[in-house]
Design a protein around this motif. Structure first.
Motif, PDB file in Angstrom:
ATOM      1  N   UNK A 194     -57.816 -15.410   6.387  1.00 52.93           N
ATOM      2  CA  UNK A 194     -58.121 -14.012   6.090  1.00 52.93           C
ATOM      3  C   UNK A 194     -58.433 -13.344   7.429  1.00 52.93           C
ATOM      4  N   UNK A 195     -57.955 -12.125   7.614  1.00 52.25           N
ATOM      5  CA  UNK A 195     -58.329 -11.398   8.826  1.00 52.25           C
ATOM      6  C   UNK A 195     -59.832 -11.089   8.728  1.00 52.25           C
ATOM      7  N   UNK A 196     -60.443 -10.765   9.851  1.00 51.24           N
ATOM      8  CA  UNK A 196     -61.876 -10.429   9.833  1.00 51.24           C
ATOM      9  C   UNK A 196     -62.119  -9.286   8.864  1.00 51.24           C
ATOM     10  N   UNK A 197     -61.203  -8.335   8.880  1.00 51.48           N
ATOM     11  CA  UNK A 197     -61.338  -7.166   8.009  1.00 51.48           C
ATOM     12  C   UNK A 197     -61.286  -7.597   6.534  1.00 51.48           C
ATOM     13  N   UNK A 198     -60.326  -8.456   6.222  1.00 52.74           N
ATOM     14  CA  UNK A 198     -60.174  -8.934   4.845  1.00 52.74           C
ATOM     15  C   UNK A 198     -61.384  -9.754   4.405  1.00 52.74           C
ATOM     16  N   UNK A 199     -61.904 -10.543   5.330  1.00 54.75           N
ATOM     17  CA  UNK A 199     -63.078 -11.372   5.002  1.00 54.75           C
ATOM     18  C   UNK A 199     -64.257 -10.495   4.592  1.00 54.75           C
ATOM     19  N   UNK A 200     -64.371  -9.351   5.260  1.00 59.00           N
ATOM     20  CA  UNK A 200     -65.418  -8.374   4.915  1.00 59.00           C
ATOM     21  C   UNK A 200     -65.160  -7.768   3.546  1.00 59.00           C
ATOM     22  N   UNK A 201     -63.864  -7.623   3.216  1.00 57.05           N
ATOM     23  CA  UNK A 201     -63.518  -6.947   1.953  1.00 57.05           C
ATOM     24  C   UNK A 201     -63.748  -7.840   0.736  1.00 57.05           C
ATOM     25  N   UNK A 202     -63.666  -9.171   0.919  1.00 59.31           N
ATOM     26  CA  UNK A 202     -63.814 -10.063  -0.244  1.00 59.31           C
ATOM     27  C   UNK A 202     -65.294 -10.137  -0.626  1.00 59.31           C
ATOM     28  N   UNK A 203     -65.612  -9.643  -1.808  1.00 63.53           N
ATOM     29  CA  UNK A 203     -67.028  -9.574  -2.211  1.00 63.53           C
ATOM     30  C   UNK A 203     -67.396 -10.625  -3.242  1.00 63.53           C
ATOM     31  N   UNK A 204     -66.416 -11.332  -3.793  1.00 61.80           N
ATOM     32  CA  UNK A 204     -66.741 -12.319  -4.830  1.00 61.80           C
ATOM     33  C   UNK A 204     -65.624 -13.330  -5.005  1.00 61.80           C
ATOM     34  N   UNK A 205     -66.005 -14.580  -5.214  1.00 61.36           N
ATOM     35  CA  UNK A 205     -65.047 -15.631  -5.580  1.00 61.36           C
ATOM     36  C   UNK A 205     -65.517 -16.324  -6.860  1.00 61.36           C
ATOM     37  N   UNK A 206     -64.689 -16.201  -7.889  1.00 60.66           N
ATOM     38  CA  UNK A 206     -64.923 -16.905  -9.158  1.00 60.66           C
ATOM     39  C   UNK A 206     -64.040 -18.141  -9.129  1.00 60.66           C
ATOM     40  N   UNK A 239     -62.595  -3.111  -1.713  1.00 61.06           N
ATOM     41  CA  UNK A 239     -63.152  -4.453  -1.851  1.00 61.06           C
ATOM     42  C   UNK A 239     -62.162  -5.349  -2.594  1.00 61.06           C
ATOM     43  N   UNK A 240     -62.384  -6.647  -2.497  1.00 63.18           N
ATOM     44  CA  UNK A 240     -61.475  -7.612  -3.119  1.00 63.18           C
ATOM     45  C   UNK A 240     -62.275  -8.660  -3.894  1.00 63.18           C
ATOM     46  N   UNK A 241     -61.802  -8.979  -5.079  1.00 63.17           N
ATOM     47  CA  UNK A 241     -62.382 -10.076  -5.872  1.00 63.17           C
ATOM     48  C   UNK A 241     -61.331 -11.190  -5.917  1.00 63.17           C
ATOM     49  N   UNK A 242     -61.730 -12.419  -5.633  1.00 62.56           N
ATOM     50  CA  UNK A 242     -60.794 -13.546  -5.743  1.00 62.56           C
ATOM     51  C   UNK A 242     -61.183 -14.392  -6.967  1.00 62.56           C
ATOM     52  N   UNK A 243     -60.233 -14.519  -7.883  1.00 61.80           N
ATOM     53  CA  UNK A 243     -60.408 -15.394  -9.048  1.00 61.80           C
ATOM     54  C   UNK A 243     -59.465 -16.565  -8.821  1.00 61.80           C
ATOM     55  N   UNK A 244     -59.974 -17.801  -8.829  1.00 59.27           N
ATOM     56  CA  UNK A 244     -59.077 -18.891  -8.481  1.00 59.27           C
ATOM     57  C   UNK A 244     -59.414 -20.232  -9.088  1.00 59.27           C
ATOM     58  N   UNK A 245     -58.497 -21.159  -8.846  1.00 61.72           N
ATOM     59  CA  UNK A 245     -58.602 -22.528  -9.360  1.00 61.72           C
ATOM     60  C   UNK A 245     -57.645 -23.379  -8.528  1.00 61.72           C
ATOM     61  N   UNK A 246     -57.808 -24.700  -8.570  1.00 64.82           N
ATOM     62  CA  UNK A 246     -56.822 -25.524  -7.847  1.00 64.82           C
ATOM     63  C   UNK A 246     -55.785 -26.064  -8.822  1.00 64.82           C
TER      64      UNK A 246
END
Ligand code: BES
Ligand code: ZN
Length: 466
Positions: free
Chosen positions: A323-335, A258-265
């Motif tokens: 994001x590939x379809x597979x990667x989109x499935x892997x991302x479980x959270x965006x902070x 799984x993948x968590x994305x922590x981000x900001x602009x």
């Protein structure tokens, strides 16, 4: 805002040294409940240092960082170097978009007039250098200009009745080399010409007081020569960038995949140093990357700073769409951290696109409760980079203080308004929440909170709506 008993909890933890696997309990303060500060929280929060965040905001907010400009490129380079200094491999993800790049230089001088002039540009103003006699052209309507020859002149036009764009086009049609539009009410003109047009001539806006002072001079018979200089404005294809630093799971065998994305602009609007919007989120993302680099995790964490958010969430939309379809499935959270350090804003809230709680709000409510004794309230809100994640079905939330500070999108959004206490608080809440999800054997978030918390957030958010 951090509650005072947190420091008691930290102090007691430090005093007793190693604390085994049990939770550490803070002492009671007022009516607050006892809150367990977990051992795993401590592994992260003890390393978070608001000074680092503050120093990175100070660096980034030396200038505005408008997408597609050299200033954005410099910010991107700086962010990449910081990630690399913590030991990350960094990917720069460029993307193109069609849009307007505002000027870096806007100047107006009027020979024969010694008052101060503070010109502003319009969105879609063209670059150029124009000099000529200043001529008053009323409201700049076609019928007013019928018998005027503005060839090589600078037209002074009053705001009102017709659009800014029509005023510029009407004057240009009569040969004007440049246009100055003055306000018809107090305050600055924050205007747009609405769209690109090859027929525009360089145009600037000034205040009502400035315009009337010039008009008085002209009416008294003075000859005034105006020079308008606009550089760096451009409409067309531009390039902005996302910056991506990835922390792979520590142990491949135990990878949750799984993948968590922590981000900001990292971009800002023109004319605003964007210390809070959003150097604060960018610098907090950097600090979380630094601290989380050295803790064992079973879930991939991507630290991403997005470009061109202020032009319509372009960078985050590009990131999610690519994001590939597979990667989109892997991302479980965006902070998503946007405007997280203003001394003059309200309390922290968690905003989701649909107004409902999700994995991110639940983790953050749980961590804020452990840290501060009360869960951070949540409510509904878009307007930032969590939107494309949410639209792709990924649990996402915006971390922001509400109501917003009065400096939002102004030249006053500067480092002196940044609160280290707020930065520390947000970084700890997000750091503890992310680590809760990414650490080995995480059991996921606790059950959700009752409606009271949501009602509070709705109240806060209503005050923040523009
Ligand atoms: N940080 C703001 C969003 C924001 C400000 C949310 C105040 C809640 C309260 C963001 O950078 C921004 O300005 N967004 C734009 C919208 C975007 C789609 C261009 C906005 O809100 O005008
Ligand atoms: Zn922002």
């Amino acid at each position: 805002m951090k509650k005072p008993f947190l420091s008691i909890a930290l102090a007691s933890t430090l005093a007793f040294g190693a604390i085994g696997t049990q939770a550490v309990f803070a002492q009671q303060a007022g009516t607050e409940q006892e809150q367990p500060l977990k051992v795993f929280d401590h592994k992260v929060i003890k390393h978070i240092n608001a000074e680092n965040i503050y120093n990175n905001i100070a660096y980034l907010s030396k200038t505005p960082r408008v997408a597609g400009t050299e200033a954005e490129d410099n910010a991107v380079k700086y962010i990449k170097e910081q990630f690399e200094s913590y030991g990350y491999e960094v990917e720069i993800q460029p993307f193109q978009y069609y849009g307007y790049t505002p000027p870096h230089t806007v100047q107006l001088s009027v020979a024969g007039y010694d008052g101060e002039l503070k010109p502003a540009s319009f969105t879609y103003t063209v670059s150029g250098n124009a000099s000529g006699d200043l001529v008053y052209a009323g409201l700049g309507k076609k019928e007013e200009l019928t018998n005027m020859d503005l060839t090589g002149k600078i037209a002074l036009i009053k705001r009102g009745d017709i659009s800014f764009a029509d005023k510029v086009l009407n004057a240009a049609e009569k040969g004007a080399a440049g246009v100055i539009i003055f306000n018809n009410t107090s305050g600055d003109v924050n205007g747009t010409l609405g769209g690109a047009n090859d027929q525009y001539v360089p145009a600037v806006a000034i205040t009502q007081a400035e315009g009337e002072a010039l008009l008085t001079k002209l009416n008294s018979g003075s000859k005034l020569t105006a020079s308008v200089k606009i550089e760096g404005a451009r409409t067309g294809e531009s390039t902005s960038h996302n910056v991506i630093a990835t922390k792979k799971p520590t142990n491949k065998q135990k990878d949750t995949n799984k993948v968590i994305v922590v981000g900001a602009h990292h971009d800002s609007v023109a004319g605003a140093p964007g210390a809070n919007d959003d150097a604060s989120g960018t610098a907090t993302t950097l600090e979380l990357a630094r601290v989380l680099k050295n803790v064992p995790t079973d879930t991939e964490i991507r630290f991403v700073t997005f470009g061109a958010e202020e032009l319509g969430l372009i960078g985050s939309t590009y990131y999610v769409n690519n994001l590939s379809d597979e990667d989109k499935e892997r991302v479980i959270a965006n902070f998503n951290l946007d405007m997280v350090g203003s001394r003059d804003a309200g309390d922290l809230v968690l905003l989701t696109l649909d107004g409902k709680p999700n994995l991110v709000t639940e983790l953050a409510q749980a961590s804020s409760e452990r840290l501060n004794g009360a869960p951070t309230p949540y409510g509904q809100g878009g307007r930032s980079d969590h939107v494309p994640f949410a639209e792709a079905g990924i649990p996402a939330a915006l971390f922001i203080h509400s109501p917003s500070e009065p400096w939002y999108h102004t030249p006053e959004d500067s480092i002196d308004k940044i609160s280290k206490e707020k930065l520390q608080d947000v970084a700890e809440i997000v750091g503890a929440a992310v680590y809760d999800l990414a650490r080995f054997d995480s059991m996921g978030p606790k059950p959700k909170k009752g409606p009271k918390v949501k009602a509070d957030a709705d109240m806060y958010f209503e005050q923040a709506v523009r």
